[in-house]
Design a protein around this motif. Structure first.
Motif, PDB file in Angstrom:
ATOM      1  N   THR A  41       0.821  -1.214   0.000  1.00 11.65           N
ATOM      2  CA  THR A  41       0.000   0.000   0.000  1.00 11.65           C
ATOM      3  C   THR A  41       0.856   1.265   0.000  1.00 11.65           C
ATOM      4  O   THR A  41       0.370   2.330  -0.398  1.00 11.65           O
ATOM      5  N   ALA A  42       2.115   1.177   0.439  1.00  6.54           N
ATOM      6  CA  ALA A  42       2.998   2.340   0.388  1.00  6.54           C
ATOM      7  C   ALA A  42       3.278   2.757  -1.045  1.00  6.54           C
ATOM      8  O   ALA A  42       3.589   3.923  -1.318  1.00  6.54           O
ATOM      9  N   GLU A  43       3.168   1.819  -1.983  1.00  4.51           N
ATOM     10  CA  GLU A  43       3.442   2.106  -3.396  1.00  4.51           C
ATOM     11  C   GLU A  43       2.180   2.227  -4.236  1.00  4.51           C
ATOM     12  O   GLU A  43       2.161   2.968  -5.224  1.00  4.51           O
ATOM     13  N   TYR A  44       1.131   1.474  -3.855  1.00  2.96           N
ATOM     14  CA  TYR A  44      -0.031   1.347  -4.731  1.00  2.96           C
ATOM     15  C   TYR A  44      -1.358   1.693  -4.056  1.00  2.96           C
ATOM     16  O   TYR A  44      -2.394   1.179  -4.439  1.00  2.96           O
ATOM     17  N   PHE A  45      -1.309   2.613  -3.092  1.00  2.00           N
ATOM     18  CA  PHE A  45      -2.581   3.029  -2.497  1.00  2.00           C
ATOM     19  C   PHE A  45      -2.455   4.433  -1.948  1.00  2.00           C
ATOM     20  O   PHE A  45      -1.374   5.018  -1.894  1.00  2.00           O
ATOM     21  N   ALA A  46      -3.612   4.966  -1.505  1.00  2.00           N
ATOM     22  CA  ALA A  46      -3.676   6.366  -1.098  1.00  2.00           C
ATOM     23  C   ALA A  46      -2.936   6.648   0.209  1.00  2.00           C
ATOM     24  O   ALA A  46      -2.479   7.764   0.435  1.00  2.00           O
ATOM     25  N   TRP A  47      -2.845   5.668   1.086  1.00  2.00           N
ATOM     26  CA  TRP A  47      -2.060   5.807   2.303  1.00  2.00           C
ATOM     27  C   TRP A  47      -1.522   4.436   2.680  1.00  2.00           C
ATOM     28  O   TRP A  47      -2.030   3.406   2.219  1.00  2.00           O
ATOM     29  N   THR A  48      -0.500   4.412   3.499  1.00  2.00           N
ATOM     30  CA  THR A  48       0.120   3.153   3.898  1.00  2.00           C
ATOM     31  C   THR A  48      -0.724   2.497   4.981  1.00  2.00           C
ATOM     32  O   THR A  48      -1.041   3.127   6.001  1.00  2.00           O
ATOM     33  N   ILE A  49      -1.064   1.234   4.773  1.00  2.00           N
ATOM     34  CA  ILE A  49      -1.901   0.497   5.713  1.00  2.00           C
ATOM     35  C   ILE A  49      -1.102  -0.656   6.299  1.00  2.00           C
ATOM     36  O   ILE A  49      -0.593  -1.506   5.554  1.00  2.00           O
ATOM     37  N   GLN A  50      -0.982  -0.660   7.600  1.00  2.00           N
ATOM     38  CA  GLN A  50      -0.303  -1.740   8.314  1.00  2.00           C
ATOM     39  C   GLN A  50      -1.180  -2.210   9.458  1.00  2.00           C
ATOM     40  O   GLN A  50      -1.816  -1.384  10.118  1.00  2.00           O
ATOM     41  N   PRO A  51      -1.241  -3.527   9.708  1.00  2.00           N
ATOM     42  CA  PRO A  51      -0.639  -4.609   8.938  1.00  2.00           C
ATOM     43  C   PRO A  51      -1.417  -4.866   7.648  1.00  2.00           C
ATOM     44  O   PRO A  51      -2.509  -4.325   7.458  1.00  2.00           O
ATOM     45  N   PRO A  52      -0.863  -5.704   6.737  1.00  2.00           N
ATOM     46  CA  PRO A  52      -1.569  -6.008   5.484  1.00  2.00           C
ATOM     47  C   PRO A  52      -2.970  -6.574   5.694  1.00  2.00           C
ATOM     48  O   PRO A  52      -3.837  -6.402   4.831  1.00  2.00           O
ATOM     49  N   LEU A  53      -3.211  -7.220   6.821  1.00  2.00           N
ATOM     50  CA  LEU A  53      -4.544  -7.729   7.112  1.00  2.00           C
ATOM     51  C   LEU A  53      -5.571  -6.606   7.099  1.00  2.00           C
ATOM     52  O   LEU A  53      -6.706  -6.781   6.630  1.00  2.00           O
ATOM     53  N   SER A  54      -5.206  -5.432   7.598  1.00  2.00           N
ATOM     54  CA  SER A  54      -6.138  -4.304   7.586  1.00  2.00           C
ATOM     55  C   SER A  54      -6.476  -3.891   6.160  1.00  2.00           C
ATOM     56  O   SER A  54      -7.632  -3.580   5.841  1.00  2.00           O
ATOM     57  N   ALA A  55      -5.456  -3.897   5.288  1.00  2.00           N
ATOM     58  CA  ALA A  55      -5.698  -3.555   3.884  1.00  2.00           C
ATOM     59  C   ALA A  55      -6.639  -4.562   3.244  1.00  2.00           C
ATOM     60  O   ALA A  55      -7.592  -4.191   2.541  1.00  2.00           O
ATOM     61  N   ALA A  56      -6.383  -5.845   3.461  1.00  2.00           N
ATOM     62  CA  ALA A  56      -7.231  -6.879   2.876  1.00  2.00           C
ATOM     63  C   ALA A  56      -8.637  -6.830   3.460  1.00  2.00           C
ATOM     64  O   ALA A  56      -9.623  -7.089   2.760  1.00  2.00           O
ATOM     65  N   TRP A  57      -8.749  -6.502   4.743  1.00  2.00           N
ATOM     66  CA  TRP A  57     -10.063  -6.405   5.381  1.00  2.00           C
ATOM     67  C   TRP A  57     -10.892  -5.295   4.745  1.00  2.00           C
ATOM     68  O   TRP A  57     -12.061  -5.483   4.412  1.00  2.00           O
ATOM     69  N   LEU A  58     -10.261  -4.127   4.560  1.00  2.00           N
ATOM     70  CA  LEU A  58     -10.960  -3.037   3.888  1.00  2.00           C
ATOM     71  C   LEU A  58     -11.290  -3.414   2.443  1.00  2.00           C
ATOM     72  O   LEU A  58     -12.361  -3.072   1.926  1.00  2.00           O
ATOM     73  N   GLY A  59     -10.371  -4.129   1.796  1.00  3.00           N
ATOM     74  CA  GLY A  59     -10.632  -4.588   0.439  1.00  3.00           C
ATOM     75  C   GLY A  59     -11.848  -5.495   0.359  1.00  3.00           C
ATOM     76  O   GLY A  59     -12.598  -5.462  -0.627  1.00  3.00           O
ATOM     77  N   SER A  60     -12.070  -6.301   1.392  1.00  2.00           N
ATOM     78  CA  SER A  60     -13.257  -7.159   1.431  1.00  2.00           C
ATOM     79  C   SER A  60     -14.532  -6.328   1.445  1.00  2.00           C
ATOM     80  O   SER A  60     -15.520  -6.671   0.782  1.00  2.00           O
ATOM     81  N   GLY A  61     -14.521  -5.245   2.210  1.00  2.00           N
ATOM     82  CA  GLY A  61     -15.685  -4.366   2.238  1.00  2.00           C
ATOM     83  C   GLY A  61     -15.942  -3.737   0.881  1.00  2.00           C
ATOM     84  O   GLY A  61     -17.088  -3.681   0.410  1.00  2.00           O
ATOM     85  N   TYR A  62     -14.884  -3.267   0.243  1.00  2.00           N
ATOM     86  CA  TYR A  62     -15.049  -2.653  -1.080  1.00  2.00           C
ATOM     87  C   TYR A  62     -15.494  -3.682  -2.115  1.00  2.00           C
ATOM     88  O   TYR A  62     -16.294  -3.364  -3.013  1.00  2.00           O
ATOM     89  N   ALA A  63     -15.001  -4.908  -2.018  1.00  2.00           N
ATOM     90  CA  ALA A  63     -15.426  -5.944  -2.961  1.00  2.00           C
ATOM     91  C   ALA A  63     -16.911  -6.258  -2.808  1.00  2.00           C
ATOM     92  O   ALA A  63     -17.636  -6.450  -3.798  1.00  2.00           O
ATOM     93  N   SER A  64     -17.387  -6.327  -1.572  1.00  2.00           N
ATOM     94  CA  SER A  64     -18.805  -6.596  -1.351  1.00  2.00           C
ATOM     95  C   SER A  64     -19.662  -5.435  -1.845  1.00  2.00           C
ATOM     96  O   SER A  64     -20.747  -5.640  -2.396  1.00  2.00           O
ATOM     97  N   ALA A  65     -19.169  -4.200  -1.670  1.00  2.00           N
ATOM     98  CA  ALA A  65     -19.907  -3.041  -2.190  1.00  2.00           C
ATOM     99  C   ALA A  65     -19.953  -3.077  -3.712  1.00  2.00           C
ATOM    100  O   ALA A  65     -20.976  -2.733  -4.321  1.00  2.00           O
ATOM    101  N   PHE A  66     -18.855  -3.486  -4.331  1.00  2.00           N
ATOM    102  CA  PHE A  66     -18.847  -3.589  -5.792  1.00  2.00           C
ATOM    103  C   PHE A  66     -19.881  -4.604  -6.278  1.00  2.00           C
ATOM    104  O   PHE A  66     -20.598  -4.355  -7.252  1.00  2.00           O
ATOM    105  N   LEU A  67     -19.967  -5.747  -5.590  1.00  2.00           N
ATOM    106  CA  LEU A  67     -20.950  -6.755  -5.987  1.00  2.00           C
ATOM    107  C   LEU A  67     -22.368  -6.187  -5.896  1.00  2.00           C
ATOM    108  O   LEU A  67     -23.188  -6.378  -6.808  1.00  2.00           O
TER     109      LEU A  67
END
Length: 294
Positions: A41-67
């Motif tokens: 996320t330091a290279e490919y996102f709007a802010w750095t998210i640590q740990p990666p689990l937090s990034a993936a967790w937020l990604g799950s929310g966005y994926a469900s919203a997309f569906l």
């Protein structure tokens, strides 16, 4: 099996359809970045998210919203997608507020071009989409949503079980309460989470809990199953991806809080979605055929 009433519905305004497509593009690209590159996320996102689990967790929310948004794009009755739009509205407001409270965490001047692009695009999307949402809702209301609500109260169709609605209402209270706790008191609430959260990430996680709480509150107040046809699959997807992420990043589960509240909420969200799916499918043929008249 009874079908949805043939009473006229309110067609979805073109502005709403355009908004749904724009929001789907936003949340879909965000989900892809967070789920595919949670370690970068330091290279490919709007802010750095640590740990990666937090990034993936937020990604799950966005994926469900997309569906949910992807399913909503083909619905022709406004009453069938207004729960999803209400969740999007909640998310836009909460996430924009969290962004403005933590502007110093964003990659405005990162050495990575991708990170800079994400930061500025993130702010631009949320600043532009909020007034766009207000405009589309104003346009939609002009089509007679209030009249449609009165028709819904009198309509027949496939109904949600009373037990399901009670469970959805209670789960909504839990999600709204926990989400508000994370958003309003991130330093304190982070002590109840099973992995480490920064204040910004805690507020983002809280925004998603509130969003799902709003969806379930609306669903609990709805009688017809067709009204949650776009939300139920999203509930299931979020619970599934969230569980996968907990397994994928299990080594990060060393935070101050216990795991069972998060696991329990995932189970409730996923279980409610699974329980509703058969009844939403039973409405599809009748509801869609009636809506096609518009």
């Amino acid at each position: 099996t009874p079908q949805d009433s043939s009473a006229p519905g309110v067609p979805v305004d073109r502005a709403v359809r355009l908004f749904v497509l724009a929001a789907a593009w936003l949340v879909g690209s965000t989900a892809a970045s967070l789920l595919l590159f949670p370690h970068r996320t330091a290279e490919y996102f709007a802010w750095t998210i640590q740990p990666p689990l937090s990034a993936a967790w937020l990604g799950s929310g966005y994926a469900s919203a997309f569906l949910a948004l992807w399913l909503a794009r083909s619905r022709r009755d406004w009453r069938d997608i207004r729960i999803g739009v209400a969740v999007v509205a909640t998310g836009l407001i909460a996430i924009l507020a969290a962004t403005l409270l933590h502007l110093d965490r964003f990659h405005w001047s990162s050495p990575h071009a991708g990170a800079r692009l994400w930061a500025w695009a993130w702010l631009g999307w949320y600043v532009l989409l909020l007034p766009a949402l207000g405009f589309t809702l104003w346009r939609q209301r002009r089509l007679g949503a209030a009249v449609a609500a009165a028709q819904t109260a009198m309509a027949g169709g496939v109904h949600l079980h009373r037990a399901w609605r009670v469970a959805a209402g209670l789960t909504a209270l839990l999600l709204l309460g926990y989400g508000a706790f994370l958003f309003l008191w991130p330093f304190l609430a982070a002590q109840t989470w099973p992995w480490s959260l920064t204040p910004l990430t805690a507020r983002m996680v809280g925004a998603w809990w509130v969003g799902f709480g709003v969806a379930l509150a609306f669903a609990a107040a709805s009688a017809l199953a067709t009204r949650i046809a776009v939300a139920a699959p999203a509930f299931v997807l979020f619970a599934l991806l969230g569980s996968i992420n907990l397994l994928r990043f299990g080594d990060a589960l060393s935070g101050p809080g216990p795991q069972w509240p998060v696991l329990g909420l995932l189970g409730l969200i996923g279980g409610l979605g699974l329980a509703a799916l058969p009844r939403t499918r039973a409405t599809r043929t009748g509801g869609d055929s009636a809506a096609r008249r518009f």
